[in-house]
Scaffold this active site. Structure first.
Site, PDB file in Angstrom:
ATOM      1  N   GLN A  81      36.306 -84.126 -38.703  1.00  0.00           N
ATOM      2  CA  GLN A  81      37.095 -84.698 -39.787  1.00  0.00           C
ATOM      3  C   GLN A  81      36.405 -85.904 -40.427  1.00  0.00           C
ATOM      4  O   GLN A  81      35.454 -86.462 -39.881  1.00  0.00           O
ATOM      5  CB  GLN A  81      38.470 -85.109 -39.264  1.00  0.00           C
ATOM      6  CG  GLN A  81      39.334 -83.935 -38.837  1.00  0.00           C
ATOM      7  CD  GLN A  81      40.704 -84.389 -38.378  1.00  0.00           C
ATOM      8  OE1 GLN A  81      41.003 -84.426 -37.201  1.00  0.00           O
ATOM      9  NE2 GLN A  81      41.546 -84.733 -39.332  1.00  0.00           N
ATOM     10  N   HIS A  82      36.915 -86.274 -41.598  1.00  0.00           N
ATOM     11  CA  HIS A  82      36.635 -87.555 -42.267  1.00  0.00           C
ATOM     12  C   HIS A  82      35.265 -87.667 -42.925  1.00  0.00           C
ATOM     13  O   HIS A  82      35.067 -88.525 -43.775  1.00  0.00           O
ATOM     14  CB  HIS A  82      36.774 -88.748 -41.311  1.00  0.00           C
ATOM     15  CG  HIS A  82      38.081 -88.861 -40.609  1.00  0.00           C
ATOM     16  ND1 HIS A  82      39.285 -88.862 -41.267  1.00  0.00           N
ATOM     17  CD2 HIS A  82      38.376 -88.983 -39.292  1.00  0.00           C
ATOM     18  CE1 HIS A  82      40.256 -88.986 -40.384  1.00  0.00           C
ATOM     19  NE2 HIS A  82      39.739 -89.055 -39.182  1.00  0.00           N
ATOM     20  N   ASP A 239      39.039 -80.439 -37.031  1.00  0.00           N
ATOM     21  CA  ASP A 239      38.897 -79.985 -35.649  1.00  0.00           C
ATOM     22  C   ASP A 239      40.163 -80.151 -34.822  1.00  0.00           C
ATOM     23  O   ASP A 239      40.505 -79.279 -34.011  1.00  0.00           O
ATOM     24  CB  ASP A 239      37.701 -80.661 -34.970  1.00  0.00           C
ATOM     25  CG  ASP A 239      37.684 -82.175 -35.106  1.00  0.00           C
ATOM     26  OD1 ASP A 239      38.654 -82.770 -35.628  1.00  0.00           O
ATOM     27  OD2 ASP A 239      36.677 -82.786 -34.694  1.00  0.00           O
TER      28      ASP A 239
END
Length: 486
Positions: A81-82, A239
């Site tokens: 992520q991110h 995830d």
């Protein structure tokens, strides 16, 4: 490969360190083929990777899957992520991706939080108060430090979006991963124009948010992967949301994931924490996934073991020593500039006791948010499982030292699912849902992915928890100031 009972799907986990692919039989959940290839991540102040490595790793992982991948009817990508992926007009990376554990944007994080009404504003608008992990803060950092890169950017993507886009030729994402950017509004479930305007990001550069169960596209003709043209591509997800799908988690069941990062979460029917202490992420099904994440988990403890010259299981019980393994700064608690801290060292302290203290410090950070996550579950939901064991997943879940530390500090029973690669399994379940029309979590429950031994609860070690909390409180000014490593 023995004959499959049903159609085949591919689930992918593109994580920080590697890309893994599973070919799964939709009818039974049996993994009929798998493959894996590594990535590289920079060290030092930043954490970056070239997105083209992810594609190369995906190609290699699927090559290892052989003929089974050719037969797949659908594919889905779960990913870290991110991360901020910036693409030029040709769809090529402008620069390496800024990863979730790159915390150089800590100053921009503080400034953005203050400029837009403080923590309350962010929690109400996006469900979360941004940390230096969030994509919005990375974009602000890039705008300040590399304005030429921002001017060259014609598309902004998350890691799983990048791979999905190379499959389909379209710019798409999903609500689960979008909710971790800091520019997706949790109420209307749209991009927040005020936040985007404040950070100077044109919404036209962002991908379309695909709804749960919707097809993101089909595999285009010109690609390097062993898929047939027209193979269905699911929207994919982050995830943690993918792992929740892979477990078939019902509302109220707590999950602790021990990987490069550590996370605790539970599926909820509503947004979790109005203060934003717990991130109010969306899940991949239409519900919510209140979650807390730490930056320092298995890699930090393994680093301590390596420094001591010990095997990671060579722990010894001891009292009075505290090790806060904040080697990469920390996100929970929010201390992006922190470094590791050791307190209580004596002449008779052993290396095994130091190692156990590192485990204790890492697990303490996760447990600090677990009660809040679980308290926010919808207790009135008939599907909720309020007394369910803590599901322990991730690379550390099978380690005896991790298991015993979690049991001792949580006071909970712990279940360790036998299924591996839960992010890829969750992506596979999402792909399967496209073919069968089922809820992906129901697909995973049909596959019985959460089955595994249950370790009974032991008495909670309140003394150790109180000691670590005391050291953390007393050392707060030092941890907030950080250490200049240059």
């Amino acid at each position: 490969m023995s004959a499959a009972e049903g159609p085949l799907v591919v689930g992918v986990d593109t994580s920080t360190q590697a890309t893994k692919a599973l070919v799964v039989d939709v009818a039974t959940g049996r993994v009929v083929a798998s493959g894996q290839a590594p990535h590289t991540v920079t060290s030092g102040a930043g954490r970056e990777s070239d997105p083209r490595q992810w594609w190369d790793a995906l190609c290699e992982a699927l090559r290892q899957c052989g003929q089974a991948a050719h037969e797949a009817a659908a594919v889905s990508i779960g990913g870290q992520q991110h991360g901020l992926v910036t693409l030029d007009e040709r769809g090529e990376p402008v620069r390496p991706a800024l990863l979730w554990n790159d915390v150089r944007s800590a100053p921009q994080t503080r400034r953005l939080t203050e400029e837009l009404g403080g923590a309350k504003f962010w929690a109400e608008r996006t469900g979360s108060v941004p940390t230096a992990s969030f994509t919005v803060t990375k974009w602000a950092w890039l705008a300040e430090h590399e304005p030429d890169a921002v001017r060259a950017t014609k598309a902004v993507r998350l890691p799983h979006d990048y791979l999905t886009g190379r499959l389909t030729g379209q710019g798409t994402t999903d609500r689960g991963d979008a909710s971790g950017t800091g520019w997706w509004a949790s109420g209307p479930e749209t991009y927040d124009e005020e936040i985007l305007a404040h950070v100077g990001l044109d919404p036209a550069l962002l991908p379309r948010v695909v709804r749960p169960g919707e097809v993101a596209g089909t595999v285009r003709e010109h690609h390097d992967l062993p898929f047939s043209k027209g193979t269905l591509v699911a929207c994919g997800t982050g995830d943690n949301a993918a792992a929740a799908l892979g477990l078939g988690v019902r509302p109220g069941t707590p999950v602790m994931s021990l990987g490069t990062s550590g996370t605790v979460y539970a599926v909820s029917r509503r947004l979790a924490d109005p203060t934003g202490i717990v991130a109010g992420f969306a899940d991949a099904r239409g519900d919510w996934l209140p979650l807390a994440c730490t930056l320092n988990c298995t890699l930090a403890v393994d680093r301590v073991a390596a420094l001591l010259g010990l095997d990671r299981e060579a722990v010894e019980p001891g009292r009075g020593i505290t090790l806060l393994p904040f080697l990469d700064g920390e996100r929970t608690p929010n201390l992006p500039n922190a470094s590791g801290l050791l307190h209580g060292l004596r002449h008779d302290t052993t290396g095994g006791q130091l190692l156990q203290a590192a485990y204790d410090g890492a697990v303490h950070s996760l447990l600090g948010a677990l009660d809040r996550v679980v308290d926010e579950e919808d207790e009135n939901d008939e599907d909720a499982a309020p007394s369910a064991p803590l599901l322990l997943i991730g690379g550390g879940a099978r380690g005896a030292a991790w298991q015993q530390t979690v049991r001792r500090l949580s006071g909970r029973s712990v279940q360790v699912p036998e299924a591996r690669e839960l992010v890829a399994l969750g992506a596979a379940a999402q792909a399967a849902g496209l073919l069968t029309g089922e809820d992906p979590a129901a697909v995973a429950r049909r596959w019985d992915t959460a089955a595994g031994p249950v370790l009974e609860a032991v008495e909670r070690d309140e003394e150790t928890l109180a000691r670590i909390a005391g050291v953390l409180s007393d050392a707060a000014p030092l941890l907030e100031r950080g250490t200049d490593t240059h």
